[in-house]
Design a protein around this motif. Structure first.
Motif, PDB file in Angstrom:
ATOM      1  N   GLY A   2     118.144 -22.821 -50.636  1.00 19.54           N
ATOM      2  CA  GLY A   2     117.921 -21.545 -51.302  1.00 19.54           C
ATOM      3  C   GLY A   2     116.479 -21.356 -51.722  1.00 19.54           C
ATOM      4  N   VAL A   3     115.859 -22.433 -52.172  1.00 19.34           N
ATOM      5  CA  VAL A   3     114.444 -22.350 -52.580  1.00 19.34           C
ATOM      6  C   VAL A   3     113.576 -22.058 -51.362  1.00 19.34           C
ATOM      7  CG1 VAL A   3     112.499 -23.669 -53.510  1.00 19.34           C
ATOM      8  CG2 VAL A   3     114.738 -23.824 -54.594  1.00 19.34           C
ATOM      9  N   LEU A   4     113.835 -22.720 -50.244  1.00 19.98           N
ATOM     10  CA  LEU A   4     113.066 -22.459 -49.024  1.00 19.98           C
ATOM     11  C   LEU A   4     113.238 -21.012 -48.585  1.00 19.98           C
ATOM     12  CD1 LEU A   4     113.742 -25.703 -46.964  1.00 19.98           C
ATOM     13  CD2 LEU A   4     111.642 -25.062 -48.145  1.00 19.98           C
ATOM     14  N   TRP A   5     114.473 -20.519 -48.634  1.00 21.58           N
ATOM     15  CA  TRP A   5     114.752 -19.138 -48.229  1.00 21.58           C
ATOM     16  C   TRP A   5     113.990 -18.163 -49.139  1.00 21.58           C
ATOM     17  CZ3 TRP A   5     117.315 -17.442 -44.022  1.00 21.58           C
ATOM     18  CH2 TRP A   5     117.658 -16.097 -43.970  1.00 21.58           C
ATOM     19  N   TRP A   6     114.018 -18.427 -50.443  1.00 24.23           N
ATOM     20  CA  TRP A   6     113.325 -17.556 -51.387  1.00 24.23           C
ATOM     21  C   TRP A   6     111.818 -17.584 -51.146  1.00 24.23           C
ATOM     22  CZ3 TRP A   6     109.825 -18.561 -55.401  1.00 24.23           C
ATOM     23  CH2 TRP A   6     109.547 -17.470 -56.208  1.00 24.23           C
ATOM     24  N   LEU A   7     111.253 -18.776 -50.963  1.00 32.03           N
ATOM     25  CA  LEU A   7     109.810 -18.888 -50.734  1.00 32.03           C
ATOM     26  C   LEU A   7     109.387 -18.167 -49.461  1.00 32.03           C
ATOM     27  CD1 LEU A   7     109.145 -22.600 -51.739  1.00 32.03           C
ATOM     28  CD2 LEU A   7     108.290 -20.555 -52.905  1.00 32.03           C
ATOM     29  N   PRO A  20      95.110 -26.379 -42.395  1.00 24.55           N
ATOM     30  CA  PRO A  20      96.385 -26.873 -41.886  1.00 24.55           C
ATOM     31  C   PRO A  20      97.321 -27.369 -42.990  1.00 24.55           C
ATOM     32  CG  PRO A  20      94.810 -28.630 -41.715  1.00 24.55           C
ATOM     33  CD  PRO A  20      94.087 -27.436 -42.332  1.00 24.55           C
ATOM     34  N   TRP A  21      96.975 -27.150 -44.258  1.00 20.62           N
ATOM     35  CA  TRP A  21      97.775 -27.678 -45.361  1.00 20.62           C
ATOM     36  C   TRP A  21      99.168 -27.073 -45.402  1.00 20.62           C
ATOM     37  CZ3 TRP A  21      95.759 -31.938 -46.697  1.00 20.62           C
ATOM     38  CH2 TRP A  21      94.382 -32.102 -46.694  1.00 20.62           C
ATOM     39  N   ASP A  22      99.312 -25.863 -44.902  1.00 15.74           N
ATOM     40  CA  ASP A  22     100.636 -25.250 -44.898  1.00 15.74           C
ATOM     41  C   ASP A  22     101.600 -26.014 -43.991  1.00 15.74           C
ATOM     42  OD1 ASP A  22      99.167 -24.322 -42.649  1.00 15.74           O
ATOM     43  OD2 ASP A  22     100.513 -22.605 -42.455  1.00 15.74           O
ATOM     44  N   LYS A  23     101.068 -26.626 -42.942  1.00 13.57           N
ATOM     45  CA  LYS A  23     101.928 -27.420 -42.044  1.00 13.57           C
ATOM     46  C   LYS A  23     102.416 -28.678 -42.762  1.00 13.57           C
ATOM     47  CE  LYS A  23     101.023 -24.414 -38.930  1.00 13.57           C
ATOM     48  NZ  LYS A  23     100.871 -23.229 -39.752  1.00 13.57           N
ATOM     49  N   GLY A  24     101.578 -29.242 -43.610  1.00 11.32           N
ATOM     50  CA  GLY A  24     101.999 -30.393 -44.410  1.00 11.32           C
ATOM     51  C   GLY A  24     103.118 -30.026 -45.368  1.00 11.32           C
ATOM     52  N   ALA A  25     103.045 -28.822 -45.924  1.00 20.38           N
ATOM     53  CA  ALA A  25     104.107 -28.356 -46.822  1.00 20.38           C
ATOM     54  C   ALA A  25     105.409 -28.178 -46.046  1.00 20.38           C
ATOM     55  CB  ALA A  25     103.698 -27.055 -47.493  1.00 20.38           C
ATOM     56  N   HIS A  26     105.326 -27.637 -44.835  1.00 13.56           N
ATOM     57  CA  HIS A  26     106.514 -27.506 -43.981  1.00 13.56           C
ATOM     58  C   HIS A  26     107.099 -28.890 -43.694  1.00 13.56           C
ATOM     59  CE1 HIS A  26     106.880 -23.304 -42.468  1.00 13.56           C
ATOM     60  NE2 HIS A  26     105.643 -23.226 -42.921  1.00 13.56           N
ATOM     61  N   PHE A  27     106.238 -29.813 -43.304  1.00 17.67           N
ATOM     62  CA  PHE A  27     106.678 -31.171 -42.968  1.00 17.67           C
ATOM     63  C   PHE A  27     107.421 -31.803 -44.150  1.00 17.67           C
ATOM     64  CE2 PHE A  27     106.132 -35.726 -42.878  1.00 17.67           C
ATOM     65  CZ  PHE A  27     106.462 -36.051 -41.580  1.00 17.67           C
ATOM     66  N   LEU A  28     106.819 -31.755 -45.329  1.00 19.76           N
ATOM     67  CA  LEU A  28     107.425 -32.388 -46.506  1.00 19.76           C
ATOM     68  C   LEU A  28     108.724 -31.709 -46.921  1.00 19.76           C
ATOM     69  CD1 LEU A  28     104.266 -33.107 -48.667  1.00 19.76           C
ATOM     70  CD2 LEU A  28     105.665 -34.751 -47.402  1.00 19.76           C
ATOM     71  N   ALA A  29     108.761 -30.397 -46.878  1.00 17.36           N
ATOM     72  CA  ALA A  29     109.967 -29.674 -47.284  1.00 17.36           C
ATOM     73  C   ALA A  29     111.141 -30.009 -46.366  1.00 17.36           C
ATOM     74  CB  ALA A  29     109.703 -28.172 -47.283  1.00 17.36           C
TER      75      ALA A  29
END
Length: 108
Positions: A2-7, A20-29
């Protein structure tokens, strides 16, 4: 989830993580999401496919949000994170957890 969907449903404001930091956030999530699925299901493929599949659905959802786009590189980061988070194929889910502490003997 739900948090991912909201974000991903938030309109782009330019204040997000830079490349490229957004890709790191995708990877970790998605690593965390797959780890939680693995702990719940106990199977690599189920956890990996559910987390990766959710990444596809979430990117599709994001494509309808003003100022946001769906990127193939984001899907790749999602899938790689899911693969790492889901653990090693064939290993039991207990391999992801610390060994149990010895407790009292069985009750009779």
């Amino acid at each position: 989830m739900g948090v991912l969907w909201w974000l991903s449903g938030q309109p782009a404001t330019g204040a997000g993580l830079p490349h490229p930091w957004d890709k790191g956030a995708h990877f970790l999530a998605y690593a965390l999401l797959a780890l939680l699925w693995r702990l719940g299901l106990g199977r690599f493929w189920g956890a990996f496919l559910l987390a990766s599949g959710y990444g596809v659905v979430d990117e599709w959802h994001q494509s309808f949000v003003p100022g946001r786009e769906a990127f193939g590189w984001d899907l790749l980061a999602d899938a790689l994170g899911a693969a790492i988070g889901a653990g090693r194929p064939g290993s039991p889910k207990t391999a992801l957890l610390p060994p149990p502490r010895p407790g009292p003997g069985p009750r009779r």
